[in-house]
Design an enzyme around this catalytic site. Sequence first.
Site, PDB file in Angstrom:
ATOM      1  N   LYS A   1       0.821  -1.220   0.000  1.00 26.86           N
ATOM      2  CA  LYS A   1       0.000   0.000   0.000  1.00 26.86           C
ATOM      3  C   LYS A   1       0.850   1.262   0.000  1.00 26.86           C
ATOM      4  CE  LYS A   1      -1.790  -0.513   4.043  1.00 26.86           C
ATOM      5  NZ  LYS A   1      -1.267  -1.732   4.634  1.00 26.86           N
TER       6      LYS A   1
ATOM      7  N   ARG B   1      -8.691   1.345   9.522  1.00 27.22           N
ATOM      8  CA  ARG B   1      -8.260  -0.025   9.761  1.00 27.22           C
ATOM      9  C   ARG B   1      -9.284  -0.794  10.584  1.00 27.22           C
ATOM     10  NH1 ARG B   1      -2.549   0.735   9.257  1.00 27.22           N
ATOM     11  NH2 ARG B   1      -1.350  -1.175   9.315  1.00 27.22           N
TER      12      ARG B   1
ATOM     13  N   ARG C   1      11.823  -5.886   4.369  1.00 25.27           N
ATOM     14  CA  ARG C   1      11.453  -4.473   4.287  1.00 25.27           C
ATOM     15  C   ARG C   1      12.360  -3.593   5.142  1.00 25.27           C
ATOM     16  NH1 ARG C   1       5.462  -2.284   5.200  1.00 25.27           N
ATOM     17  NH2 ARG C   1       5.662  -3.023   7.338  1.00 25.27           N
TER      18      ARG C   1
ATOM     19  N   ARG D   1      12.035  -2.078  10.735  1.00 24.20           N
ATOM     20  CA  ARG D   1      11.081  -1.709  11.786  1.00 24.20           C
ATOM     21  C   ARG D   1      11.038  -2.793  12.846  1.00 24.20           C
ATOM     22  NH1 ARG D   1       5.740  -0.085   8.526  1.00 24.20           N
ATOM     23  NH2 ARG D   1       4.905  -1.341  10.211  1.00 24.20           N
TER      24      ARG D   1
ATOM     25  N   ARG E   1       0.305  -9.295  13.356  1.00 27.88           N
ATOM     26  CA  ARG E   1      -0.265  -8.199  12.553  1.00 27.88           C
ATOM     27  C   ARG E   1      -1.187  -8.745  11.462  1.00 27.88           C
ATOM     28  NH1 ARG E   1       4.917  -5.676  10.736  1.00 27.88           N
ATOM     29  NH2 ARG E   1       3.712  -4.274   9.436  1.00 27.88           N
TER      30      ARG E   1
HETATM   31  P1  ADP Z   1       1.679  -1.862   8.084  1.00 26.50           P
HETATM   32  O1  ADP Z   1       0.646  -1.531   7.089  1.00 26.50           O
HETATM   33  O2  ADP Z   1       2.909  -2.392   7.468  1.00 26.50           O
HETATM   34  O3  ADP Z   1       1.202  -2.666   9.259  1.00 26.50           O
HETATM   35  P2  ADP Z   1       1.715   0.874   9.065  1.00 26.50           P
HETATM   36  O4  ADP Z   1       2.930   1.658   8.915  1.00 26.50           O
HETATM   37  O5  ADP Z   1       0.523   1.246   8.290  1.00 26.50           O
HETATM   38  O6  ADP Z   1       2.207  -0.579   8.764  1.00 26.50           O
HETATM   39  O7  ADP Z   1       1.291   0.790  10.622  1.00 26.50           O
HETATM   40  C1  ADP Z   1       2.182   0.420  11.630  1.00 26.50           C
HETATM   41  C2  ADP Z   1       1.474   0.288  12.958  1.00 26.50           C
HETATM   42  O8  ADP Z   1       0.887   1.549  13.312  1.00 26.50           O
HETATM   43  C3  ADP Z   1       0.306  -0.694  12.985  1.00 26.50           C
HETATM   44  O9  ADP Z   1       0.728  -2.013  13.233  1.00 26.50           O
HETATM   45  C4  ADP Z   1      -0.555  -0.119  14.115  1.00 26.50           C
HETATM   46  O10 ADP Z   1      -0.031  -0.454  15.378  1.00 26.50           O
HETATM   47  C5  ADP Z   1      -0.386   1.368  13.928  1.00 26.50           C
HETATM   48  N1  ADP Z   1      -1.443   1.947  13.058  1.00 26.50           N
HETATM   49  C6  ADP Z   1      -1.269   2.540  11.835  1.00 26.50           C
HETATM   50  N2  ADP Z   1      -2.434   2.957  11.328  1.00 26.50           N
HETATM   51  C7  ADP Z   1      -3.387   2.607  12.232  1.00 26.50           C
HETATM   52  C8  ADP Z   1      -4.807   2.736  12.285  1.00 26.50           C
HETATM   53  N3  ADP Z   1      -5.510   3.302  11.278  1.00 26.50           N
HETATM   54  N4  ADP Z   1      -5.453   2.258  13.383  1.00 26.50           N
HETATM   55  C9  ADP Z   1      -4.784   1.671  14.395  1.00 26.50           C
HETATM   56  N5  ADP Z   1      -3.456   1.516  14.402  1.00 26.50           N
HETATM   57  C10 ADP Z   1      -2.755   1.971  13.348  1.00 26.50           C
END
Ligand code: ADP
Length: 210
Positions: A13, A88, A123, A156, A167
């Site tokens: 994404k 999410r 990554r 990360r 996750r």
């Molecule tokens: P990925 O899509 O690879 O999991 P992101 O960078 O989008 O990584 O998100 C990393 C972390 O940040 C998630 O695992 C979560 O803990 C938090 N996070 C990001 N966006 C949201 C959201 N919309 N709601 C809740 N937690 C979020």
Amino acid sequence: MNLIFLGAPGAGKGTQAEIVCEKLGIPALSTGNMLREAVKNATPTGLAAKEYMDRGDLVPDDIVIGILKDRIAKPDAKNGFILDGFPRTVAQAEALDKMGVSIDKVIEIYVPDDVICGRLSGRRVCESCGASYHVDHKPTKSEGVCDSCGGKVVQRVDDKPETVLSRLATYHEKTAPLKDYYQAKGKLKTVVGQDSIADTAKLTLEAIEG
Ligand code: ADP
Ligand code: ZN
């Protein structure tokens, strides 16, 4: 044009959002990047979010909704945006509706779980600007150094194998129901994520335009 990019962690994404935002001239707003920035700067939001993120859990809705609301109110988001990693949960999608934000399309980037696991282990991200790389598919020109800003490129904490599995489980439980939510509104388009970033970008742009 207001777009949402939906997909499992590691589906691509963020990478696609970076490509598409340049093509369309609208910003890509990543709640993950916003949260990592907050953690790095040890803001109250960052301190509250860190434990959830390190475990691979979602950050509570009220925190994320608050940051997103502030971000889309900024002038650069006036003509449209791509939401990467938000909503999410169904509660977050409902909050977006309540803010009066109209969504044109929701692009789901689909990649099977076993492929995801391989991708996340390779990554790497830039600590300074959030740009994402992959040791095999999209390496930095100089090892450990961000091509776009010269920042330090690292793995990360939440890309460790144990955290990746949790996750993915969280994605299927909490986020995948959003596919039905947007399908019912006639907004969902699914793109099958390809091995090549460029091939996926082509399909993604077709899905947005079509
Ligand atoms: P990925 O899509 O690879 O999991 P992101 O960078 O989008 O990584 O998100 C990393 C972390 O940040 C998630 O695992 C979560 O803990 C938090 N996070 C990001 N966006 C949201 C959201 N919309 N709601 C809740 N937690 C979020
Ligand atoms: Zn950078």
